[in-house]
Design a protein around this motif. Structure first.
Motif, PDB file in Angstrom:
ATOM      1  N   MET A 171       0.806  -1.213   0.000  1.00  0.00           N
ATOM      2  CA  MET A 171       0.000   0.000   0.000  1.00  0.00           C
ATOM      3  C   MET A 171       0.845   1.271   0.000  1.00  0.00           C
ATOM      4  O   MET A 171       0.415   2.319  -0.487  1.00  0.00           O
ATOM      5  CB  MET A 171      -0.934  -0.001   1.222  1.00  0.00           C
ATOM      6  N   ASN A 172       2.063   1.193   0.548  1.00  0.00           N
ATOM      7  CA  ASN A 172       2.904   2.384   0.666  1.00  0.00           C
ATOM      8  C   ASN A 172       3.907   2.531  -0.476  1.00  0.00           C
ATOM      9  O   ASN A 172       4.753   3.425  -0.447  1.00  0.00           O
ATOM     10  CB  ASN A 172       3.647   2.369   2.004  1.00  0.00           C
ATOM     11  N   GLU A 173       3.831   1.680  -1.489  1.00  0.00           N
ATOM     12  CA  GLU A 173       4.787   1.750  -2.598  1.00  0.00           C
ATOM     13  C   GLU A 173       4.314   2.707  -3.679  1.00  0.00           C
ATOM     14  O   GLU A 173       3.116   2.994  -3.815  1.00  0.00           O
ATOM     15  CB  GLU A 173       5.006   0.351  -3.190  1.00  0.00           C
ATOM     16  N   GLU A 174       5.257   3.195  -4.459  1.00  0.00           N
ATOM     17  CA  GLU A 174       4.938   4.088  -5.575  1.00  0.00           C
ATOM     18  C   GLU A 174       4.160   3.337  -6.648  1.00  0.00           C
ATOM     19  O   GLU A 174       4.349   2.126  -6.841  1.00  0.00           O
ATOM     20  CB  GLU A 174       6.228   4.659  -6.186  1.00  0.00           C
ATOM     21  N   ALA A 175       3.311   4.073  -7.361  1.00  0.00           N
ATOM     22  CA  ALA A 175       2.458   3.448  -8.372  1.00  0.00           C
ATOM     23  C   ALA A 175       3.272   2.777  -9.474  1.00  0.00           C
ATOM     24  O   ALA A 175       2.889   1.724  -9.995  1.00  0.00           O
ATOM     25  CB  ALA A 175       1.517   4.495  -8.970  1.00  0.00           C
ATOM     26  N   THR A 176       4.413   3.372  -9.803  1.00  0.00           N
ATOM     27  CA  THR A 176       5.215   2.848 -10.914  1.00  0.00           C
ATOM     28  C   THR A 176       5.895   1.525 -10.599  1.00  0.00           C
ATOM     29  O   THR A 176       6.538   0.940 -11.470  1.00  0.00           O
ATOM     30  CB  THR A 176       6.277   3.882 -11.329  1.00  0.00           C
ATOM     31  N   SER A 203      -9.849  -4.628  -7.155  1.00  0.00           N
ATOM     32  CA  SER A 203      -8.733  -4.590  -6.216  1.00  0.00           C
ATOM     33  C   SER A 203      -9.010  -3.563  -5.131  1.00  0.00           C
ATOM     34  O   SER A 203      -9.512  -2.473  -5.411  1.00  0.00           O
ATOM     35  CB  SER A 203      -7.428  -4.235  -6.924  1.00  0.00           C
ATOM     36  N   ALA A 204      -8.694  -3.922  -3.892  1.00  0.00           N
ATOM     37  CA  ALA A 204      -8.786  -2.986  -2.772  1.00  0.00           C
ATOM     38  C   ALA A 204      -7.389  -2.518  -2.375  1.00  0.00           C
ATOM     39  O   ALA A 204      -7.203  -1.958  -1.295  1.00  0.00           O
ATOM     40  CB  ALA A 204      -9.477  -3.651  -1.582  1.00  0.00           C
ATOM     41  N   GLY A 205      -6.432  -2.742  -3.250  1.00  0.00           N
ATOM     42  CA  GLY A 205      -5.046  -2.397  -2.949  1.00  0.00           C
ATOM     43  C   GLY A 205      -4.697  -0.972  -3.304  1.00  0.00           C
ATOM     44  O   GLY A 205      -5.553  -0.090  -3.396  1.00  0.00           O
ATOM     45  N   ASN A 206      -3.416  -0.744  -3.525  1.00  0.00           N
ATOM     46  CA  ASN A 206      -2.863   0.564  -3.864  1.00  0.00           C
ATOM     47  C   ASN A 206      -3.577   1.121  -5.093  1.00  0.00           C
ATOM     48  O   ASN A 206      -3.419   0.605  -6.201  1.00  0.00           O
ATOM     49  CB  ASN A 206      -1.360   0.391  -4.114  1.00  0.00           C
ATOM     50  N   SER A 207      -4.376   2.183  -4.913  1.00  0.00           N
ATOM     51  CA  SER A 207      -5.183   2.706  -6.026  1.00  0.00           C
ATOM     52  C   SER A 207      -4.320   3.303  -7.126  1.00  0.00           C
ATOM     53  O   SER A 207      -4.649   3.205  -8.311  1.00  0.00           O
ATOM     54  CB  SER A 207      -6.179   3.758  -5.517  1.00  0.00           C
ATOM     55  N   GLY A 208      -3.185   3.911  -6.744  1.00  0.00           N
ATOM     56  CA  GLY A 208      -2.281   4.446  -7.757  1.00  0.00           C
ATOM     57  C   GLY A 208      -1.685   3.336  -8.599  1.00  0.00           C
ATOM     58  O   GLY A 208      -1.578   3.460  -9.826  1.00  0.00           O
ATOM     59  N   ALA A 209      -1.317   2.216  -7.951  1.00  0.00           N
ATOM     60  CA  ALA A 209      -0.771   1.077  -8.675  1.00  0.00           C
ATOM     61  C   ALA A 209      -1.828   0.457  -9.581  1.00  0.00           C
ATOM     62  O   ALA A 209      -1.526   0.036 -10.702  1.00  0.00           O
ATOM     63  CB  ALA A 209      -0.244   0.036  -7.688  1.00  0.00           C
ATOM     64  N   LEU A 210      -3.072   0.381  -9.097  1.00  0.00           N
ATOM     65  CA  LEU A 210      -4.146  -0.160  -9.934  1.00  0.00           C
ATOM     66  C   LEU A 210      -4.336   0.680 -11.189  1.00  0.00           C
ATOM     67  O   LEU A 210      -4.478   0.158 -12.294  1.00  0.00           O
ATOM     68  CB  LEU A 210      -5.445  -0.233  -9.141  1.00  0.00           C
ATOM     69  N   MET A 211      -4.341   2.003 -11.008  1.00  0.00           N
ATOM     70  CA  MET A 211      -4.522   2.892 -12.153  1.00  0.00           C
ATOM     71  C   MET A 211      -3.350   2.773 -13.127  1.00  0.00           C
ATOM     72  O   MET A 211      -3.539   2.699 -14.347  1.00  0.00           O
ATOM     73  CB  MET A 211      -4.665   4.335 -11.671  1.00  0.00           C
TER      74      MET A 211
END
Length: 440
Positions: A171-176, A203-211
């Protein structure tokens, strides 16, 4: 005999006083449409069988609980086409089930509660689940939550398939990071949609990563510069939600982005929510067309001259939940503030109502009548209870869950995914660059 007489008189009188007190609190009963009927029914029961105030409360509580089924606030339930069998479950034709890919490792509580929600969803919705994640962790979580037998039965029935993945995106990782962790669960889930093995991804995970994963793996729709996150907000009518977008994907927007959001929202509201002619509004500080900042003024000109949807004007903040609009567009910064504010309203309202109830024994009994109804109000106003938001503008159906999602929220989010996948929304979204295809 003389000692019994006062009891015979006082009990009905106490009940009548309780009902009179309850009816006089119009400020509360106007907020809870079912409270008056519950109190009246409890009074009738009490008149004949109740021997103490405790049994009155118990009777009223059991009546309230019987009406509060899971997902009662979900505005998409009426669109599923699944019949209730009278037992709180649904009769589902297995031939009508569609595959949905689930990022089993995404979320603060994954994978256990996510798996629990998926197992509940296949009992209530015409779905099959491709549960993507680190298999050993999933099995350990299933054992810890006593879901092992149910999981194995679902696998044997071909309702759930465990799809192995590598290390997940935290959850705390960068989207990239999705570019580096190529076999992360969110990437594997996206690939299942891209290859046609699943109709939607959740997904209920990192929304930036999902996008980021959705853009890299699925790509943007033609004619869309920036995908938007669309969230369903409750209105005064439980069956008529309003779609607000963007609520967090794009902090800084241009007028043409908001114009594209309106096109996306119009299609979703029309195809999935079954609104014949969606009313589009632009979030602003006033109804007049001359109000607002430069972004609002320039966007207004684009929307008012658009003939592919029904733009009805500016929408002030107080009107978002009024039911006067079906779609409200705004930049992601404003939309996210609005979303987070709404998340707090339910709990604050509940605390205010509790504080305003009369003190003493009468107040405690009245509170007992209202407890379930007040919780129901809180859930209607709490966006987290609605499961998830749609990422609109990518070439596939993606539902973003709340990071703290547990079983009920997962079921609600999968309901959104099913509704989007089964109403042909992607065909219309793919034709955005063809004006005739969207003519009203």
């Amino acid at each position: 005999m003389e000692n019994d007489s006062p009891n015979k008189v006082n009990r009905p009188r106490a009940i009548r006083r309780l009902v009179i007190w309850y009816r006089r609190n119009s400020a509360v009963t106007s907020l809870v449409d079912t409270a008056a009927s519950s109190a009246s029914a409890a009074g009738n029961v009490a008149g004949s069988v109740v021997s103490s105030a405790g049994s009155v409360v118990s009777s009223a509580g059991s009546m309230a609980r019987s009406t509060l089924q899971p997902l009662v606030f979900d505005p998409l339930r009426r669109l599923q086409g699944v019949a209730d069998n009278g037992l709180g479950t649904t009769a589902i034709n297995d031939f009508e089930r569609i595959w949905v890919a689930v990022d089993g490792m995404g979320g603060d509580h994954a994978p256990g509660p996510i798996l629990d929600g998926c197992l509940q969803a296949i009992e209530r919705l015409p779905l099959r689940i491709k549960f993507v994640g680190e298999v050993e962790k999933i099995k350990l979580a299933a054992k810890a939550m006593d879901l092992e037998d149910l999981l194995n039965k679902s696998i044997k029935k071909d309702l759930i398939e465990l799809v192995p993945s590598g290390p997940s995106v935290e959850m705390n990782e960068e989207a990239t990071v999705v570019r580096r962790k190529k076999d992360a669960s969110i990437n594997i889930a996206m690939d299942l949609v891209k290859k046609g093995k699943a109709s939607a991804v959740y997904s209920a995970g990192n929304s930036g990563a999902l996008m980021a994963s959705a853009i890299f793996r699925l790509g943007r729709l033609e004619g869309i510069d920036r995908p938007a996150i669309g969230a369903l907000f409750p209105t005064k009518d439980p069956g008529q939600p309003v779609l607000v977008l963007d609520v967090g994907a794009n902090m800084d927007c241009k007028p043409n982005y908001l114009h594209q959001f309106a096109l996306l929202g119009n299609i979703y509201s029309r195809d999935v929510l079954q609104v014949n002619k969606p009313r589009i509004g632009l979030l602003n500080i006033g109804e007049e067309e001359c109000k607002g900042n430069e972004l609002s003024l320039n966007t207004y000109e684009l929307l008012i001259n658009e003939d592919r949807f029904n733009f009805v004007g500016n929408c002030e903040g107080r009107d978002v939940l009024s039911g006067q609009f079906d779609v409200v567009v705004c930049d992601g910064f404003t939309g996210n503030v609005l979303l987070k504010f709404l998340e707090s309203v339910g709990s604050v309202l509940l605390d205010v109502l509790r504080a305003e109830l009369p003190r003493g024994r009468r107040g405690k009994v009245g509170s007992a009548f209202l407890r379930s109804n007040l919780k129901r109000i809180k859930k209607r106003l709490d966006h987290a209870e609605h499961g998830g938001a749609l990422l609109l503008g990518v070439n596939g159906i993606c539902v973003i869950g709340h990071g703290s999602s547990k079983a009920l929220s997962v079921v609600s989010a999968l309901r959104i995914a099913h509704s989007a996948a089964s109403h042909g929304v992607m065909e219309d979204l793919a034709n955005l660059h063809r004006p005739k295809a969207l003519s009203i």
